[in-house]
Scaffold this active site. Structure first.
Site, PDB file in Angstrom:
ATOM      1  N   SER A 199     -13.555  11.283  -0.417  1.00  0.00           N
ATOM      2  CA  SER A 199     -14.747  12.127  -0.533  1.00  0.00           C
ATOM      3  C   SER A 199     -14.878  12.726  -1.930  1.00  0.00           C
ATOM      4  CB  SER A 199     -14.713  13.245   0.501  1.00  0.00           C
ATOM      5  OG  SER A 199     -14.593  12.712   1.787  1.00  0.00           O
TER       6      SER A 199
HETATM    7  N1  SAH Z   1     -10.687  12.692   4.168  1.00  0.00           N
HETATM    8  C1  SAH Z   1     -10.755  11.417   3.496  1.00  0.00           C
HETATM    9  C2  SAH Z   1     -12.155  10.856   3.601  1.00  0.00           C
HETATM   10  C3  SAH Z   1     -12.115   9.474   4.146  1.00  0.00           C
HETATM   11  S1  SAH Z   1     -13.673   8.771   4.575  1.00  0.00           S
HETATM   12  C4  SAH Z   1     -10.269  11.518   2.070  1.00  0.00           C
HETATM   13  O1  SAH Z   1     -10.061  12.625   1.572  1.00  0.00           O
HETATM   14  O2  SAH Z   1     -10.003  10.495   1.455  1.00  0.00           O
HETATM   15  C5  SAH Z   1     -13.632   8.876   6.348  1.00  0.00           C
HETATM   16  C6  SAH Z   1     -12.494   8.169   7.052  1.00  0.00           C
HETATM   17  O3  SAH Z   1     -12.720   8.281   8.450  1.00  0.00           O
HETATM   18  C7  SAH Z   1     -12.359   6.681   6.770  1.00  0.00           C
HETATM   19  O4  SAH Z   1     -11.067   6.415   6.295  1.00  0.00           O
HETATM   20  C8  SAH Z   1     -12.582   6.019   8.149  1.00  0.00           C
HETATM   21  O5  SAH Z   1     -11.794   4.865   8.348  1.00  0.00           O
HETATM   22  C9  SAH Z   1     -12.186   7.140   9.078  1.00  0.00           C
HETATM   23  N2  SAH Z   1     -12.707   7.061  10.439  1.00  0.00           N
HETATM   24  C10 SAH Z   1     -13.965   6.751  10.869  1.00  0.00           C
HETATM   25  N3  SAH Z   1     -14.034   6.842  12.222  1.00  0.00           N
HETATM   26  C11 SAH Z   1     -12.799   7.231  12.659  1.00  0.00           C
HETATM   27  C12 SAH Z   1     -12.230   7.505  13.939  1.00  0.00           C
HETATM   28  N4  SAH Z   1     -12.907   7.411  15.071  1.00  0.00           N
HETATM   29  N5  SAH Z   1     -10.929   7.883  13.989  1.00  0.00           N
HETATM   30  C13 SAH Z   1     -10.184   7.999  12.869  1.00  0.00           C
HETATM   31  N6  SAH Z   1     -10.671   7.749  11.633  1.00  0.00           N
HETATM   32  C14 SAH Z   1     -11.955   7.376  11.533  1.00  0.00           C
END
Ligand code: SAH
Length: 221
Positions: A68
């Site tokens: 993010s």
């Molecule tokens: N907090 C992260 C942002 C990652 S983007 C950072 O700081 O890098 C959002 C993430 O949510 C992605 O990696 C995606 O694979 C995950 N995601 C989406 N749906 C999900 C679910 N149902 N359970 C777990 N992870 C999920």
């Protein structure tokens, strides 16, 4: 957490980013500023993105997902008002950067972070290990189901876009606990809710955010 050494070029880039985030009001809290100083984002991006690590932009990680944008991470973290010793659940570990920031602020507390892609869970675990962070548990699974084993949680953060907040997560939130999530369609509103003894109350709401989708049983199919 042991203090890690940060190269001068990155230190300068971090300071520049902090000035930008303060001027644009994405960063107002000193403790969150300290987390940003101590949890270097460049340790959480793929090598190909290193030169952009301190731009205020989301960056590609793996599996079409993103780490993010710094301004969004600082705003969500500030809204969550983290206190030492809290039990926190994060949905969407991705790179692990947000988890590491929460870990810094929670001190003696614990973070449970759920990721659905094995490659990303592994990437995040490796990144957290580099910084010797040991109070984040990365769990592989569908985060829309939550993680009842370690509930209730004082704080819950969803870092992927949902059309509505998955019900299991509201169940696993402690009384007076806070939950933050981007809610909506192609553009989302950042919503901060509190669970009171009687009802769920909206504390804050701000529009025009864009996150990757939350996929899963109580998310996008
Ligand atoms: N907090 C992260 C942002 C990652 S983007 C950072 O700081 O890098 C959002 C993430 O949510 C992605 O990696 C995606 O694979 C995950 N995601 C989406 N749906 C999900 C679910 N149902 N359970 C777990 N992870 C999920």
């Amino acid at each position: 957490m042991t203090k890690i050494k940060i190269e001068k070029k990155y230190r300068t880039a971090i300071n520049d980013l902090i000035i930008y985030l303060k001027n644009s009001k994405f960063l107002t809290d000193e403790k969150v500023e300290s987390a940003l100083q101590n949890i270097p984002r460049h340790e959480f991006v793929p090598e190909s993105e290193l030169e952009y690590a301190y731009d205020n932009e989301p960056l590609p990680i793996m599996k079409n997902q993103t780490i993010s944008q710094p301004g969004v991470v600082t705003r969500m973290t500030e809204w969550l008002d983290i206190k030492n010793g809290q039990n926190i659940l994060e949905i969407g570990t991705g790179s692990g950067w947000q988890s590491a920031i929460l870990s810094y602020l929670v001190g003696s507390g614990t973070i449970y972070s759920i990721e659905r892609h094995p490659e990303l869970a592994k990437f995040a675990q490796e990144n957290l290990k580099k910084l010797k962070i040991d109070n984040v548990h990365v769990i592989l699974g569908d985060g829309t189901l939550g993680y009842s084993q370690a509930s209730p949680y004082d704080r819950i953060i969803i870092t992927a876009a949902c059309t509505e907040i998955p019900l299991p997560l509201l169940d696993q939130l402690s009384e007076n606990g806070l939950i933050i999530a981007p809610v909506g369609g192609s553009s989302q509103s950042l919503v901060l809710l509190q669970k009171t003894p009687k009802e769920i109350v909206e504390i804050k709401n701000q529009s025009k955010y864009v996150f990757v989708p939350l996929v899963g049983k109580f998310g996008k199919k």
